[in-house]
Structures are given as structure tokens and as C-alpha cells.
Write a protein that holds these residues in place. Structure first.
Motif, short mmCIF file in Angstrom:
data_model
loop_
_atom_site.label_atom_id
_atom_site.label_comp_id
_atom_site.label_asym_id
_atom_site.label_seq_id
_atom_site.Cartn_x
_atom_site.Cartn_y
_atom_site.Cartn_z
N ARG A 1 -9.56 -8.61 -0.48
CA ARG A 1 -10.23 -7.82 0.55
C ARG A 1 -10.34 -6.36 0.12
NH1 ARG A 1 -7.17 -7.80 6.05
NH2 ARG A 1 -7.69 -10.02 5.91
N GLU A 2 -9.28 -5.85 -0.51
CA GLU A 2 -9.30 -4.45 -0.96
C GLU A 2 -10.32 -4.24 -2.06
OE1 GLU A 2 -5.95 -2.45 -3.27
OE2 GLU A 2 -5.70 -1.59 -1.28
N LEU B 1 -2.79 0.88 9.99
CA LEU B 1 -2.90 -0.57 10.09
C LEU B 1 -1.88 -1.11 11.08
CD1 LEU B 1 -3.30 -1.44 6.32
CD2 LEU B 1 -5.05 -1.58 8.08
N ASP C 1 -1.30 -4.34 11.68
CA ASP C 1 -0.66 -5.54 11.16
C ASP C 1 0.02 -5.21 9.83
OD1 ASP C 1 -1.80 -8.98 10.64
OD2 ASP C 1 0.17 -8.04 10.45
N ARG D 1 0.84 -1.19 0.00
CA ARG D 1 0.00 0.00 0.00
C ARG D 1 0.88 1.25 0.00
NH1 ARG D 1 -5.22 -1.77 1.34
NH2 ARG D 1 -5.25 -3.79 2.41
N ARG E 1 -4.98 -12.62 -0.64
CA ARG E 1 -6.08 -12.39 0.31
C ARG E 1 -6.30 -10.90 0.53
NH1 ARG E 1 -4.73 -13.40 6.35
NH2 ARG E 1 -3.95 -11.28 6.00
N ASN E 2 -5.21 -10.15 0.70
CA ASN E 2 -5.34 -8.71 0.93
C ASN E 2 -5.88 -7.99 -0.31
OD1 ASN E 2 -4.34 -9.01 3.51
ND2 ASN E 2 -2.23 -8.51 2.94
N ASP F 1 -1.11 -6.71 6.39
CA ASP F 1 -2.23 -6.18 5.62
C ASP F 1 -1.78 -5.21 4.53
OD1 ASP F 1 -3.97 -7.67 7.09
OD2 ASP F 1 -4.52 -6.05 8.47
N ASN F 2 -0.55 -4.73 4.62
CA ASN F 2 -0.04 -3.78 3.63
C ASN F 2 0.51 -4.45 2.39
OD1 ASN F 2 -0.61 -1.39 5.08
ND2 ASN F 2 1.22 -1.66 6.32
N VAL G 1 -0.03 -6.34 -0.87
CA VAL G 1 -1.20 -6.53 -1.73
C VAL G 1 -0.91 -7.30 -3.01
CG1 VAL G 1 -2.41 -4.51 -0.84
CG2 VAL G 1 -0.83 -4.25 -2.75
#
Length: 227
Positions: A139-140, A161, A163, A68, A135-136, A166-167, A169
Motif C-alpha cells: 500500500r505504501e 493513523l 489503526d 513507520r 499488505r502495508n 497500519d504502522n 511495514v
């Protein structure tokens, strides 16, 4: 020992050698000073006098990690801690991203280039990072579809964030075969003349563009009916 008995002595030190590259294969070698196992490429050469030699060229396998906006430093620090002893180096690079709507305007996307000591280390890291990135990304896409969250707003939330995972992608160029990546990045091709140099325990190859004639190699072909 087998290759040496066939005339392909391993070139590790001494004066520069000139050879015509006949073939290459992937291998690994141990760094005697650190004990680390490095991936390398075996390059088989024939000299102008008909003799031959082998040169092992170190090359670090790598892939690109997309993160991200403004989260490169956090993800880089996390990956270095997570895969300590496996990652050789990391750097932030700007690459063209054809998925960007305005990529024709010359804009580039920042990626983390993560280089490893050997292919095995890369494969183990890829096995964990790739599913996480998918997965991320999914989700985005879901968030964008339902909430209409804009790019600027998403960039601002990247810092909040907790975690770092989560960044992450996306992962790019993770499936390029090792020997293909070596040939692309180094511009080494079979059927060309190269000068091999031994420098500080490493082998460097320099193409001799003024030599165009093919070497007079001996070819042994086996028929399928050979018993």
C-alpha cells in the motif's frame, strides 16, 4: 530416559562441567516456577574422561518488526497486548538496512526485536503479522508511486493513523531456523570445548579457547545394506 540410558545424563545443577560439543538438537522445557514452555537447545558433550552429558540451554526465538517512523512505542504496546503471554520481551534496536539508499553513510534503521517464549508462539504471531506487513508495504509503494509522498510527510502522518496495524511495514529474519539462530547469536559450534555452568535453573556455556585438541569420540556408522 533413553538418552540417560545411553550415558547422556541431563546436567541441571552441581559443579561446572567441561565437555566437547558433539551435536545439538532443538527441544522445549517447562519453567517449574511459571509453568511457561521455553524453547531450548539440547547440547551433547563428551568429557575428557570419556563420559558424556547433555545440557539444555534456553534461547528465546525472535524476529524484527519494521514500523513507520516514530511509531515504535505504539506498535510495541499493541503487540504486547495482542500476544500477551506469548511475547517474552520487546526492545527497540538499531540495525543496518541495506535497502536504505544511504546505508553506506552509517545510518541505521530502528526495528522492534520481538522475542517469544517458544518457537510455536513465534510461528503463530508470524502467521498474522507477516501478511499484514506485506499488505502495508504494498500500500505504501502504491501511495508513493501515485502521490509522490515524501519521507518527511509520511513520518508526520504516522501519528495520525488510528489503526496501529497500519504502522507495521515489514518483518525481518522471521525464517531463520531456530538452531541456526542459536548458533549465530551465541557463537556455539560443534567440535569445540565448552564449560557448562548451572545458574539459577539456567545453563550457561563458555567456550574454552585454550583447548584445541579434539575429543576421542566413538563413531558408529551404519551402512545402507545393514539389515
Amino acid at each position: 530416559a533413553l538418552e540417560a540410558s545411553l550415558g547422556y545424563e541431563n546436567f541441571r545443577e552441581g559443579p561446572d562441567r567441561l565437555g566437547w560439543l558433539m551435536n545439538l538438537s532443538t527441544d522445549s522445557l517447562e519453567d517449574t516456577s511459571t509453568g511457561k514452555i521455553h524453547s531450548c537447545v539440547n547440547c551433547y558433550f563428551q568429557c575428557q574422561d570419556g563420559s558424556a552429558f547433555k545440557a539444555q540451554v534456553k534461547f528465546a526465538p525472535y524476529f524484527y518488526v519494521g514500523v513507520r517512523d516514530n511509531a515504535e512505542a505504539e506498535v510495541e504496546a499493541y503487540l504486547r497486548r495482542k500476544y500477551e503471554g506469548r511475547i517474552l520481551e520487546t526492545e527497540v534496536v538499531a540495525k543496518e538496512d541495506l535497502d536504505m539508499k544511504n546505508h553506506l553513510a552509517g545510518l541505521k534503521h530502528k526495528y522492534l526485536k520481538v522475542s517469544f517464549y517458544n518457537v510455536q508462539d513465534l510461528m503463530e504471531a508470524r502467521k498474522e503479522v507477516l501478511p499484514l506487513a506485506r499488505r502495508n508495504a504494498q500500500r505504501e509503494e502504491t501511495v508513493l508511486a501515485y502521490d509522490g509522498l515524501g519521507q518527511e510527510q509520511r513520518a508526520g502522518t504516522a501519528h495520525r493513523l488510528e489503526d496501529f496495524l497500519d504502522n507495521i511495514v515489514e518483518v525481518r529474519e522471521y525464517d531463520v531456523p531456530y538452531h541456526v539462530r542459536f548458533c549465530i547469536d551465541t557463537e556455539v559450534r560443534c567440535g569445540l570445548w565448552f564449560k557448562a555452568r548451572a545458574r539459577g535453573g539456567n545453563i550457561e556455556l563458555e567456550r574454552c579457547k585454550d583447548l584445541l585438541a579434539f575429543a576421542e569420540v566413538k563413531v558408529v556408522a551404519f551402512d545402507i545394506e545393514t539389515s
